[in-house]
Design a protein around this motif. Structure first.
Motif, PDB file in Angstrom:
ATOM      1  N   VAL A 119       0.845  -1.199   0.000  1.00 15.77           N
ATOM      2  CA  VAL A 119       0.000   0.000   0.000  1.00 15.77           C
ATOM      3  C   VAL A 119       0.877   1.245   0.000  1.00 15.77           C
ATOM      4  CG1 VAL A 119      -1.726   1.333   1.276  1.00 15.77           C
ATOM      5  CG2 VAL A 119      -1.923  -1.145   1.155  1.00 15.77           C
ATOM      6  N   THR A 120       1.830   1.294   0.907  1.00 16.86           N
ATOM      7  CA  THR A 120       2.723   2.449   0.993  1.00 16.86           C
ATOM      8  C   THR A 120       3.622   2.494  -0.232  1.00 16.86           C
ATOM      9  OG1 THR A 120       2.736   2.296   3.406  1.00 16.86           O
ATOM     10  CG2 THR A 120       4.480   3.589   2.387  1.00 16.86           C
ATOM     11  N   ARG A 121       3.710   3.673  -0.828  1.00 17.92           N
ATOM     12  CA  ARG A 121       4.541   3.846  -2.028  1.00 17.92           C
ATOM     13  C   ARG A 121       5.514   4.994  -1.796  1.00 17.92           C
ATOM     14  NH1 ARG A 121       2.430   4.882  -8.289  1.00 17.92           N
ATOM     15  NH2 ARG A 121       4.523   4.950  -9.255  1.00 17.92           N
ATOM     16  N   PRO A 122       6.763   4.695  -1.455  1.00 20.91           N
ATOM     17  CA  PRO A 122       7.757   5.755  -1.280  1.00 20.91           C
ATOM     18  C   PRO A 122       7.964   6.532  -2.578  1.00 20.91           C
ATOM     19  CG  PRO A 122       8.524   3.676  -0.348  1.00 20.91           C
ATOM     20  CD  PRO A 122       7.292   3.367  -1.139  1.00 20.91           C
ATOM     21  N   PHE A 123       8.428   7.751  -2.442  1.00 19.26           N
ATOM     22  CA  PHE A 123       8.691   8.578  -3.620  1.00 19.26           C
ATOM     23  C   PHE A 123       9.818   7.963  -4.445  1.00 19.26           C
ATOM     24  CE2 PHE A 123      10.867  12.070  -5.808  1.00 19.26           C
ATOM     25  CZ  PHE A 123       9.797  12.623  -6.497  1.00 19.26           C
ATOM     26  N   GLY A 124       9.588   7.825  -5.746  1.00 15.53           N
ATOM     27  CA  GLY A 124      10.605   7.248  -6.618  1.00 15.53           C
ATOM     28  C   GLY A 124      10.489   5.741  -6.685  1.00 15.53           C
ATOM     29  N   ASP A 125      10.306   5.207  -7.861  1.00 16.04           N
ATOM     30  CA  ASP A 125      10.091   3.770  -8.005  1.00 16.04           C
ATOM     31  C   ASP A 125      11.414   3.045  -8.221  1.00 16.04           C
ATOM     32  OD1 ASP A 125       7.376   4.024  -7.625  1.00 16.04           O
ATOM     33  OD2 ASP A 125       6.981   4.372  -9.751  1.00 16.04           O
ATOM     34  N   HIS A 126      12.247   3.119  -7.189  1.00 13.04           N
ATOM     35  CA  HIS A 126      13.518   2.401  -7.177  1.00 13.04           C
ATOM     36  C   HIS A 126      13.748   1.845  -5.774  1.00 13.04           C
ATOM     37  CE1 HIS A 126      14.176   4.710 -10.881  1.00 13.04           C
ATOM     38  NE2 HIS A 126      15.085   3.790 -11.197  1.00 13.04           N
ATOM     39  N   ALA A 127      14.386   0.692  -5.711  1.00 15.41           N
ATOM     40  CA  ALA A 127      14.780   0.135  -4.424  1.00 15.41           C
ATOM     41  C   ALA A 127      15.979   0.907  -3.886  1.00 15.41           C
ATOM     42  CB  ALA A 127      15.114  -1.349  -4.587  1.00 15.41           C
ATOM     43  N   HIS A 128      16.375   0.616  -2.650  1.00 13.21           N
ATOM     44  CA  HIS A 128      17.509   1.307  -2.034  1.00 13.21           C
ATOM     45  C   HIS A 128      18.793   1.133  -2.828  1.00 13.21           C
ATOM     46  CE1 HIS A 128      16.609   3.560   1.485  1.00 13.21           C
ATOM     47  NE2 HIS A 128      16.084   2.566   2.173  1.00 13.21           N
ATOM     48  N   ASP A 129      18.939  -0.020  -3.470  1.00 12.39           N
ATOM     49  CA  ASP A 129      20.173  -0.268  -4.229  1.00 12.39           C
ATOM     50  C   ASP A 129      20.106   0.267  -5.654  1.00 12.39           C
ATOM     51  OD1 ASP A 129      18.420  -2.013  -5.398  1.00 12.39           O
ATOM     52  OD2 ASP A 129      19.467  -3.845  -4.795  1.00 12.39           O
ATOM     53  N   GLY A 130      19.027   0.981  -5.978  1.00  9.01           N
ATOM     54  CA  GLY A 130      18.915   1.614  -7.286  1.00  9.01           C
ATOM     55  C   GLY A 130      18.188   0.813  -8.335  1.00  9.01           C
ATOM     56  N   GLU A 131      17.839  -0.441  -8.023  1.00  5.78           N
ATOM     57  CA  GLU A 131      17.145  -1.267  -9.004  1.00  5.78           C
ATOM     58  C   GLU A 131      15.751  -0.704  -9.285  1.00  5.78           C
ATOM     59  OE1 GLU A 131      18.226  -3.718 -10.777  1.00  5.78           O
ATOM     60  OE2 GLU A 131      20.210  -3.910  -9.851  1.00  5.78           O
ATOM     61  N   ALA A 132      15.352  -0.734 -10.548  1.00 11.18           N
ATOM     62  CA  ALA A 132      14.067  -0.187 -10.953  1.00 11.18           C
ATOM     63  C   ALA A 132      12.918  -1.097 -10.523  1.00 11.18           C
ATOM     64  CB  ALA A 132      14.031  -0.004 -12.466  1.00 11.18           C
ATOM     65  N   LEU A 133      11.816  -0.456 -10.131  1.00 11.55           N
ATOM     66  CA  LEU A 133      10.609  -1.173  -9.746  1.00 11.55           C
ATOM     67  C   LEU A 133       9.454  -0.707 -10.623  1.00 11.55           C
ATOM     68  CD1 LEU A 133      10.989  -0.718  -5.886  1.00 11.55           C
ATOM     69  CD2 LEU A 133      11.277  -2.874  -7.132  1.00 11.55           C
ATOM     70  N   ALA A 134       8.494  -1.591 -10.834  1.00 15.74           N
ATOM     71  CA  ALA A 134       7.279  -1.236 -11.562  1.00 15.74           C
ATOM     72  C   ALA A 134       6.100  -1.324 -10.610  1.00 15.74           C
ATOM     73  CB  ALA A 134       7.075  -2.176 -12.750  1.00 15.74           C
ATOM     74  N   VAL A 135       5.387  -0.230 -10.444  1.00 14.49           N
ATOM     75  CA  VAL A 135       4.220  -0.162  -9.552  1.00 14.49           C
ATOM     76  C   VAL A 135       2.974  -0.082 -10.427  1.00 14.49           C
ATOM     77  CG1 VAL A 135       3.072   1.154  -7.745  1.00 14.49           C
ATOM     78  CG2 VAL A 135       5.563   0.982  -7.760  1.00 14.49           C
ATOM     79  N   ARG A 136       2.087  -1.073 -10.275  1.00 14.48           N
ATOM     80  CA  ARG A 136       0.902  -1.119 -11.118  1.00 14.48           C
ATOM     81  C   ARG A 136      -0.350  -1.363 -10.277  1.00 14.48           C
ATOM     82  NH1 ARG A 136       4.312   0.667 -13.684  1.00 14.48           N
ATOM     83  NH2 ARG A 136       5.123   0.033 -15.734  1.00 14.48           N
ATOM     84  N   PRO A 137      -1.484  -0.728 -10.632  1.00 20.69           N
ATOM     85  CA  PRO A 137      -2.743  -1.020  -9.945  1.00 20.69           C
ATOM     86  C   PRO A 137      -3.154  -2.467 -10.180  1.00 20.69           C
ATOM     87  CG  PRO A 137      -2.906   0.991 -11.267  1.00 20.69           C
ATOM     88  CD  PRO A 137      -1.632   0.320 -11.667  1.00 20.69           C
ATOM     89  N   ILE A 138      -3.922  -3.003  -9.242  1.00 20.31           N
ATOM     90  CA  ILE A 138      -4.455  -4.358  -9.373  1.00 20.31           C
ATOM     91  C   ILE A 138      -5.674  -4.304 -10.285  1.00 20.31           C
ATOM     92  CG2 ILE A 138      -5.472  -6.308  -8.136  1.00 20.31           C
ATOM     93  CD1 ILE A 138      -3.851  -5.400  -5.680  1.00 20.31           C
ATOM     94  N   ALA A 139      -5.652  -5.097 -11.339  1.00 18.16           N
ATOM     95  CA  ALA A 139      -6.687  -4.996 -12.375  1.00 18.16           C
ATOM     96  C   ALA A 139      -8.075  -5.326 -11.852  1.00 18.16           C
ATOM     97  CB  ALA A 139      -6.328  -5.917 -13.547  1.00 18.16           C
ATOM     98  N   ASP A 140      -8.159  -6.308 -10.963  1.00 15.21           N
ATOM     99  CA  ASP A 140      -9.472  -6.749 -10.503  1.00 15.21           C
ATOM    100  C   ASP A 140      -9.914  -6.082  -9.210  1.00 15.21           C
ATOM    101  OD1 ASP A 140      -7.213  -8.114  -9.852  1.00 15.21           O
ATOM    102  OD2 ASP A 140      -8.080 -10.106  -9.924  1.00 15.21           O
ATOM    103  N   GLY A 141      -9.255  -5.017  -8.826  1.00 12.90           N
ATOM    104  CA  GLY A 141      -9.644  -4.303  -7.612  1.00 12.90           C
ATOM    105  C   GLY A 141      -9.224  -5.041  -6.359  1.00 12.90           C
ATOM    106  N   ALA A 142      -9.179  -4.339  -5.246  1.00  9.64           N
ATOM    107  CA  ALA A 142      -8.772  -4.951  -3.982  1.00  9.64           C
ATOM    108  C   ALA A 142      -9.222  -4.072  -2.824  1.00  9.64           C
ATOM    109  CB  ALA A 142      -7.261  -5.140  -3.929  1.00  9.64           C
ATOM    110  N   GLU A 143      -9.323  -4.667  -1.662  1.00 10.15           N
ATOM    111  CA  GLU A 143      -9.682  -3.953  -0.437  1.00 10.15           C
ATOM    112  C   GLU A 143      -8.702  -2.811  -0.185  1.00 10.15           C
ATOM    113  OE1 GLU A 143      -9.542  -4.896   4.372  1.00 10.15           O
ATOM    114  OE2 GLU A 143      -9.641  -6.563   2.933  1.00 10.15           O
ATOM    115  N   ARG A 144      -9.235  -1.615   0.024  1.00  4.59           N
ATOM    116  CA  ARG A 144      -8.374  -0.452   0.242  1.00  4.59           C
ATOM    117  C   ARG A 144      -7.803  -0.455   1.655  1.00  4.59           C
ATOM    118  NH1 ARG A 144      -9.064   3.701  -3.572  1.00  4.59           N
ATOM    119  NH2 ARG A 144      -8.669   5.359  -2.060  1.00  4.59           N
TER     120      ARG A 144
END
Length: 302
Positions: free
Chosen positions: A244-269
């Protein structure tokens, strides 16, 4: 354990000030027998005679009573200062607020909340703590913590809960994952892939419940109570996760790129809330901070 009450002390000082039980009775609007009984009990509890009684001439302090009355006046003065101080703490937006936060929420929201609130109320200080939900509950129950910022999951009736915002959980993938090209990712498309679990209550049960609602039993490859370790493991391509929590910048601490995507079928907020113990009366400071947090989250949206 104290063997006397402040009321008894007040009566004794009043009797001394007015020279007799009758005069003190009239001044305090308290029946003479009540004053006499309170004084007699106080002398018995203290083991000394405070006043010398003179028939038809009132009372005068005994030698021991003179010392007692001096200390009694000092005690009453401190008690009045204590009451004034506590009254101010209960009605003014000043003093120290003890704020605890769920570990994954704290870095994203707590610093901005503190800065914004202190800019409005510069006489306020904060005592901070972070922890698991169980640790936050324990702090509230013990009175060490005034307020806890947490996810409103598995809350019990002993707490007041003030919802602040709700956030949609997201799928976390390595930046080069085959599904990263999608705008929304169906959970079932990840059914056979290793899962990295944020293993801290109540996140553990919350994310498991989302997967079960999608008809999935996750193949847990790694589990960690640290949000950043989970992100790092995903960044290294060792699995995928739900957060749920999304830190600023979609990279891990070691610099590796991450992809953040919404769940297509919805989910409990996930609902972020402030919790306080119901049996504790809210001070003006606590209520003011709650109100500020509500306005803050309303302004940033969810």
């Amino acid at each position: 354990m104290l063997r006397y009450t402040l009321r008894q002390i007040e009566y004794a000082v009043a009797i001394s000030d007015h020279g007799s039980v009758a005069a003190a009775s009239a001044r305090l609007n308290v029946a003479q027998p009540t004053l006499s009984a309170a004084l007699a009990k106080l002398e018995q509890q203290m083991g000394l005679q405070i006043f010398i009684r003179r028939h038809a001439q009132g009372v005068s302090p005994s030698p021991a009573g003179l010392r007692f009355l001096s200390e009694a006046r000092n005690l009453l003065s401190h008690a009045q200062d204590f009451q004034r101080g506590m009254t101010a703490a209960g009605t003014a937006v000043e003093g120290e607020l003890s704020l605890a936060s769920f570990a994954t929420i704290a870095p994203a929201f707590v610093p901005a909340l503190i800065k914004g609130f202190m800019s409005k109320h510069p006489k306020v200080g904060f005592r901070l703590a972070e922890g698991t939900q169980d640790e936050l509950f324990a702090g509230l129950r013990s009175g060490i913590t005034d307020l806890a910022l947490l996810y409103a999951v598995d809350m019990t009736s002993e707490f007041n809960v003030t919802p602040l915002a709700s956030f949609t959980p997201h799928v976390l993938l390595p930046g080069d994952h085959r599904l990263a090209r999608l705008k929304r990712v169906p959970l079932t498309a990840l059914r056979d892939e290793p899962f990295v679990l944020l293993d801290i209550a109540p996140s553990r049960t919350y994310f498991t419940r989302i997967l079960e609602s999608a008809g999935m039993t996750p193949r847990i490859a790694f589990a960690s109570p640290s949000l950043e370790v989970v992100r790092g493991l995903v960044g290294q391509g060792l699995g995928w996760s739900i957060l749920v929590t999304r830190p600023f910048g979609d990279h891990a601490h070691d610099g590796e790129a991450l992809a953040v995507r919404p769940i297509a079928d919805g989910a409990e907020r996930g609902v972020i809330a402030l919790a306080s113990l119901k049996q504790m009366r809210k001070t003006t400071l606590v209520s003011a901070f709650e109100s500020y947090c509500m306005h803050h989250f309303r302004a940033i949206g969810s």
